[in-house]
Design a protein around this motif. Sequence first.
Motif, mmCIF file in Angstrom:
data_model
loop_
_atom_site.group_PDB
_atom_site.id
_atom_site.type_symbol
_atom_site.label_atom_id
_atom_site.label_comp_id
_atom_site.label_asym_id
_atom_site.label_seq_id
_atom_site.Cartn_x
_atom_site.Cartn_y
_atom_site.Cartn_z
ATOM 1 N N ASP B 171 38.375 30.555 37.471
ATOM 2 C CA ASP B 171 39.741 30.403 36.986
ATOM 3 C C ASP B 171 40.659 31.318 37.815
ATOM 4 O O ASP B 171 40.302 32.463 38.113
ATOM 5 C CB ASP B 171 39.795 30.791 35.500
ATOM 6 C CG ASP B 171 41.143 30.478 34.886
ATOM 7 O OD1 ASP B 171 41.884 29.668 35.477
ATOM 8 O OD2 ASP B 171 41.457 31.043 33.821
ATOM 9 N N GLY B 172 41.810 30.818 38.204
ATOM 10 C CA GLY B 172 42.753 31.620 38.979
ATOM 11 C C GLY B 172 43.078 30.977 40.309
ATOM 12 O O GLY B 172 42.531 29.917 40.659
ATOM 13 N N LYS B 173 43.984 31.612 41.037
ATOM 14 C CA LYS B 173 44.410 31.084 42.340
ATOM 15 C C LYS B 173 43.852 31.910 43.499
ATOM 16 O O LYS B 173 43.671 31.399 44.592
ATOM 17 C CB LYS B 173 45.942 31.092 42.416
ATOM 18 C CG LYS B 173 46.610 30.132 41.425
ATOM 19 C CD LYS B 173 48.121 30.266 41.498
ATOM 20 C CE LYS B 173 48.774 29.318 40.486
ATOM 21 N NZ LYS B 173 50.221 29.567 40.365
ATOM 22 N N GLN B 200 46.130 39.166 35.003
ATOM 23 C CA GLN B 200 45.690 39.263 36.403
ATOM 24 C C GLN B 200 44.269 38.740 36.562
ATOM 25 O O GLN B 200 43.988 37.862 37.353
ATOM 26 C CB GLN B 200 45.768 40.722 36.889
ATOM 27 C CG GLN B 200 47.175 41.271 36.960
ATOM 28 C CD GLN B 200 48.062 40.408 37.818
ATOM 29 O OE1 GLN B 200 47.699 40.047 38.931
ATOM 30 N NE2 GLN B 200 49.231 40.053 37.291
ATOM 31 N N ARG B 202 41.502 36.631 35.645
ATOM 32 C CA ARG B 202 41.306 35.430 34.828
ATOM 33 C C ARG B 202 39.822 35.221 34.497
ATOM 34 O O ARG B 202 39.476 34.749 33.440
ATOM 35 C CB ARG B 202 41.843 34.194 35.583
ATOM 36 C CG ARG B 202 43.283 34.314 36.025
ATOM 37 C CD ARG B 202 44.219 34.381 34.856
ATOM 38 N NE ARG B 202 44.124 33.190 34.008
ATOM 39 C CZ ARG B 202 44.767 33.038 32.875
ATOM 40 N NH1 ARG B 202 45.548 34.006 32.426
ATOM 41 N NH2 ARG B 202 44.647 31.935 32.165
ATOM 42 N N THR B 220 41.641 35.668 40.171
ATOM 43 C CA THR B 220 42.893 36.316 39.764
ATOM 44 C C THR B 220 44.023 35.290 39.740
ATOM 45 O O THR B 220 43.974 34.280 40.441
ATOM 46 C CB THR B 220 43.256 37.474 40.713
ATOM 47 O OG1 THR B 220 43.390 36.967 42.048
ATOM 48 C CG2 THR B 220 42.178 38.537 40.700
ATOM 49 N N SER B 221 45.024 35.585 38.942
ATOM 50 C CA SER B 221 46.125 34.629 38.766
ATOM 51 C C SER B 221 47.002 34.530 40.008
ATOM 52 O O SER B 221 47.787 33.600 40.137
ATOM 53 C CB SER B 221 46.975 35.034 37.566
ATOM 54 O OG SER B 221 47.446 36.353 37.748
#
Lengths: 181, 245
Positions: B171-173, B200, B202, B220-221
């Motif tokens: 999960d996250g970008k 921050q 995720r 991380t987001s």
Amino acid sequence: MEVSAIAAEQDLRQAAAGDTSAFELLLAPLLDPAYRLATVMLGDRGAAEDAVQEASVKAWRKLGGFRGAAPELQAWFFSIVANECRMTRRRRWWSVFKFADLPRSETPTADERFESLDIRQAIQRLPADDRLALYLFFYLDLPLERVARVLGVSTNGARSRVYRAARRLRPDLGPEEIPNG
Amino acid sequence: MGDDGMRQDLKRAFGDLTEPPDSGMRHRVMNAVRAGGESGPRHQWAVALATAVITVALVGGFLLTRLPLGGSGAPTGPGPAASPSPTPATPTETPSPTPSATPVPQAVCTSDTQSGGGTATVNVTAVRVGQQSGYDRFVIEFDGPVPSYQVSTQSSATFTEDASGRTVVLDGKDGVVVTIHGANDQGYSGSTDFKTGYPQLREARRTGSFEAVVHWGLGTSGPACLKVSTLTGPDRLVIDLYPTP
């Protein structure tokens, strides 16, 4: 029953039904003494907060099985914190007790300085469960029935534990000087 | 010194030896309760019912695979192995006032690898995540001095699992790769996949553990500024993830 007691019972019912806000209301007044309890047993503030945090999560999960009234929640929660501290101590190397991390008396008077230092050092040399017994009975003023609940022993057993620990600090202590709580 | 005198002395001594928690502890504790408490209080009847169902299923499965059926009299061999149930995330880490073993660095917003640690081989004893005011925290705890580690950022949340080569998407970008050399985690029985939902951090997931090299991927987001430090009592590697300014 007082209004505050009725509110506490209501919070307990709501918390047991899954209301975290109600649980927080019940838990909030217990965090300070629980944190001090964990510090007394572990001698490390970071580990103490970890222990209280773990115990809080466990208390939340176990709340459905709690059968007492709201005033009994304190001893029940402290017993979970104490167990968490014992587990922490088993997990790690604790043979060197770590009260060095803790604050010292800031401004003792000249008369108090020597005796106060002595008693602190004597407390630090006690086994963790003896420190716990003294903390519950003398610092928190818990009655022996609740000390027993936290320690997981009978009331007589708690009295013996408090007496034995206190005698290690003051060998001339008589059993009659530990009241029945 | 009577009981009252002793009580006063002990009150003063315990007061000296302890101090109140900082004002943020209640918030941190309740965050942990909400994140780690899963579905809330477990009622004993529900636990008993679940235990009974599992027991019946296990016994039934055992009997089906072990007892002779249809008069053949021949054992059917071992049954299928039970698949492990996923371990829930239990975020617990809090800022610790314990003195750090190394000077606590500032958060660094760079793609450069941050590294440190010693040469000894130790065991992983705990992994935790936690949400703090303004940052999220990832912690790996050891039973000895923090071994050699590298922490680096990457511009995606896609990781490659060590040994298998399988691609995993967290999960996250963006992501952070944590590599620890000289660490065994065979004795670690906690969660290996924390889906946190923090601002921050995720998700944190173990992406490898092979021949004393342990990898964790952090989703991380967005791009994260890192503060990497080691603490003692117990020994642990602490990675704080801040949003980019």
